[in-house]
Design a protein around this motif. Structure first.
Motif, short mmCIF file in Angstrom:
data_model
loop_
_atom_site.label_atom_id
_atom_site.label_comp_id
_atom_site.label_asym_id
_atom_site.label_seq_id
_atom_site.Cartn_x
_atom_site.Cartn_y
_atom_site.Cartn_z
N ASP A 81 32.82 -5.12 64.65
CA ASP A 81 32.47 -3.71 64.80
C ASP A 81 31.62 -3.46 66.05
O ASP A 81 31.64 -2.37 66.61
CB ASP A 81 31.74 -3.21 63.56
CG ASP A 81 32.67 -3.07 62.36
OD1 ASP A 81 33.89 -3.28 62.52
OD2 ASP A 81 32.18 -2.74 61.27
N GLU A 82 30.87 -4.47 66.47
CA GLU A 82 30.06 -4.35 67.69
C GLU A 82 30.88 -4.58 68.95
O GLU A 82 30.36 -4.42 70.07
CB GLU A 82 28.90 -5.34 67.64
CG GLU A 82 27.88 -5.05 66.56
CD GLU A 82 26.84 -6.16 66.44
OE1 GLU A 82 26.75 -7.00 67.36
OE2 GLU A 82 26.13 -6.20 65.42
N GLY A 83 32.14 -4.99 68.80
CA GLY A 83 32.98 -5.24 69.97
C GLY A 83 32.79 -6.61 70.57
O GLY A 83 33.32 -6.90 71.66
N VAL A 84 32.07 -7.49 69.87
CA VAL A 84 31.85 -8.85 70.38
C VAL A 84 33.13 -9.67 70.29
O VAL A 84 33.37 -10.55 71.11
CB VAL A 84 30.69 -9.52 69.62
CG1 VAL A 84 30.48 -10.96 70.10
CG2 VAL A 84 29.41 -8.72 69.79
N LEU A 85 33.94 -9.40 69.29
CA LEU A 85 35.19 -10.13 69.11
C LEU A 85 36.23 -9.20 68.51
O LEU A 85 35.91 -8.10 68.04
CB LEU A 85 34.99 -11.37 68.24
CG LEU A 85 34.35 -11.19 66.84
CD1 LEU A 85 35.34 -10.67 65.81
CD2 LEU A 85 33.76 -12.51 66.37
N ASP A 86 37.46 -9.64 68.51
CA ASP A 86 38.57 -8.96 67.84
C ASP A 86 39.11 -9.90 66.78
O ASP A 86 39.17 -11.12 67.00
CB ASP A 86 39.66 -8.60 68.85
CG ASP A 86 40.74 -7.73 68.22
OD1 ASP A 86 40.63 -6.50 68.31
OD2 ASP A 86 41.68 -8.29 67.62
N LEU A 87 39.50 -9.37 65.64
CA LEU A 87 39.99 -10.25 64.58
C LEU A 87 41.27 -10.97 64.99
O LEU A 87 41.59 -12.02 64.44
CB LEU A 87 40.23 -9.45 63.29
CG LEU A 87 39.00 -8.78 62.66
CD1 LEU A 87 39.37 -8.19 61.31
CD2 LEU A 87 37.85 -9.78 62.51
N GLY A 88 41.98 -10.44 65.96
CA GLY A 88 43.18 -11.11 66.46
C GLY A 88 42.90 -12.19 67.48
O GLY A 88 43.83 -12.90 67.90
N ASP A 89 41.65 -12.35 67.87
CA ASP A 89 41.31 -13.39 68.83
C ASP A 89 41.52 -14.78 68.23
O ASP A 89 41.14 -15.02 67.08
CB ASP A 89 39.84 -13.29 69.25
CG ASP A 89 39.54 -12.09 70.11
OD1 ASP A 89 40.49 -11.50 70.66
OD2 ASP A 89 38.35 -11.73 70.22
#
Length: 461
Positions: A81-89
């Motif tokens: 949610d903070e934009g640190v990662l994407d679940l698709g990464d």
């Protein structure tokens, strides 16, 4: 304290007590505690036998095993949610060199990363975590059992990787991040990495005799994010409220709803039984209701947290025995008892505080081909679309603020809905993921793909 309106009826309370009493006797548990949550607080607590000579109350800690995974999942969703990662990464992008980096973060959350269920020998729950100081010791030489993303296969090492991911991106130990970002904001003061008095001791009960043996308490080390935590019924009751309703200090209602959404099916037998897995949450259909939560088991302890969001009822069951008490069944029964004996009283109907006229003109009947649908405005400021009657695709949509909506559930989850207008501003049709919805079946005045027969509707002799 609960108000009189929140108190359960005496007959309901007795039924709850009877259920846990039977579970304690049949499961031969040294002690068992339970709580029921309705609305935003615990409305019942029950206990059988004793811990240190006293009946355990809502403040006595028990080890909760894999319920720890749900806490870890919350930390990962916060990073998303903070934009640190994407679940698709892929994991490799953020935590390189593990040998399991092809799996995405979503795969690990949903147990579809293809990883082994357990660590290489020795049995990790019954040996010190110091035997597995590195991730390589947790994963072994052959970490995979299945192709990545192909099937659900519950994996404790997978959640160890997620704990390591949190540490890598936050630059602090998993337990410290958990305490500052989840436990303290939610007021979970009695949920800890290590036991703090008063707490129950873990026991093994002999299968063929009423005899007991104490279970060792091991520090799981690297595996902590998969099953280390200790907690109480009071704390887990508060956590249940969060998992049902969200808390913007930790995760939004939308993000916890995403955790509760099926992300991976179980085995064939589980699918038939209505069981699946979300993002850090077990999902099951039991007694006609949809339950979300998680179970937990480590030597000496079994636990379960189950929530029926629709009924606004949750239950927590904790016991200090290695096996014997089917906590998942007991928690589901506690939810059922309250939901059936005292059905949820709905919130009063109230009109919308304000109405957008450009949206109101879209309300009413639409046709997808020849099937009649109804578009309705929702209290949350969005819209819903579903068949006027019978089966069919239904979905709720969130307003995007630009005259379009995004699907929240069902077939149209994530799909875009927009009203297409003519040059004069009147509405021509609705476009939903390229499907055209018209005010009349195959409206000749709308750009129906493939066109409309110029002779229109007619009979056939």
């Amino acid at each position: 304290m609960t108000t009189p309106q929140e108190d359960l009826l005496p007959a309901t309370r007795r039924a709850l007590l009877h259920r846990i009493a039977v579970a304690q006797v049949e499961g031969r548990a040294p002690s068992l505690v339970a709580a029921v949550v309705r609305g935003r607080e615990a409305v019942w607590h029950g206990a059988r036998t004793s811990v240190d000579g006293h009946a355990p109350d809502a403040d006595v800690q028990y080890r909760i095993g894999s319920i720890s995974k749900t806490f870890t999942a919350v930390l990962v969703l916060r990073l998303r949610d903070e934009g640190v990662l994407d679940l698709g990464d892929p994991l490799e992008k953020h935590l390189p060199g593990t040998g399991a980096g092809e799996a995405t973060i979503a795969d690990l959350l949903a147990h579809t990363g293809g990883l082994a269920a357990e660590t290489p020998s020795p049995w990790w729950e019954r040996t010190p975590g110091s035997l597995r100081p590195e991730l390589a010791d947790v994963l072994g030489d052959q970490p995979h059992r299945h192709p990545v993303g192909r099937r659900f296969h519950y994996s404790n090492p997978g959640y160890t990787l997620l704990g390591a991911l949190v540490e890598q991106l936050r630059g602090a130990p998993w337990e410290d991040v958990l305490r500052s970002e989840v436990l303290e904001p939610l007021g979970l003061r009695r949920t800890t990495r290590d036991p703090q008095a008063p707490h129950a001791g873990g026991w093994a009960v002999h299968p063929w005799a009423d005899a007991m043996m104490p279970e060792r308490v091991e520090d799981l080390g690297r595996m902590a994010s998969a099953g280390q935590l200790w907690s109480t019924t009071a704390d887990l009751a508060r956590f249940a409220v969060f998992l049902a309703k969200g808390d913007d200090r930790v995760l939004s209602a939308e993000s916890v709803r995403e955790m509760r959404t099926p992300a991976a099916p179980g085995e064939v037998s589980d699918v038939v039984a209505g069981a699946s897995y979300g993002l850090g949450m077990q999902l099951q259909r039991r007694d006609g209701r949809f339950l979300v939560g998680h179970s937990g088991s480590v030597p000496g302890f079994v636990a379960n947290l189950s929530i029926s969001v629709e009924d606004d009822v949750a239950a927590v069951v904790l016991a200090n025995c290695t096996t014997g008490v089917p906590t998942t069944e007991v928690a589901a029964d506690l939810v059922r008892i309250v939901a059936e004996a005292e059905p949820r009283i709905p919130e009063p109907w109230r009109p919308l505080p304000e109405v957008d006229q450009s949206v109101l003109e879209l309300a009413g009947q639409w046709y997808w081909g020849t099937q009649a649908y109804a578009l309705r405005l929702t209290a949350e400021g969005g819209v819903s679309l579903g068949p006027l009657s019978g089966p069919g695709r239904r979905a709720r949509f969130r307003a995007n603020g630009d005259g379009t909506w995004t699907g929240l559930d069902g077939y149209y989850a994530g799909e875009a809905l927009r009203a297409v207008r003519r040059p004069d501003g009147s509405v021509s049709h609705l476009d939903l993921g390229s499907f055209v919805f018209t005010r009349q079946p195959y409206d000749e005045g709308a750009p129906v793909p493939g066109g409309v027969d110029p002779e229109g509707w007619r009979g056939i002799r």
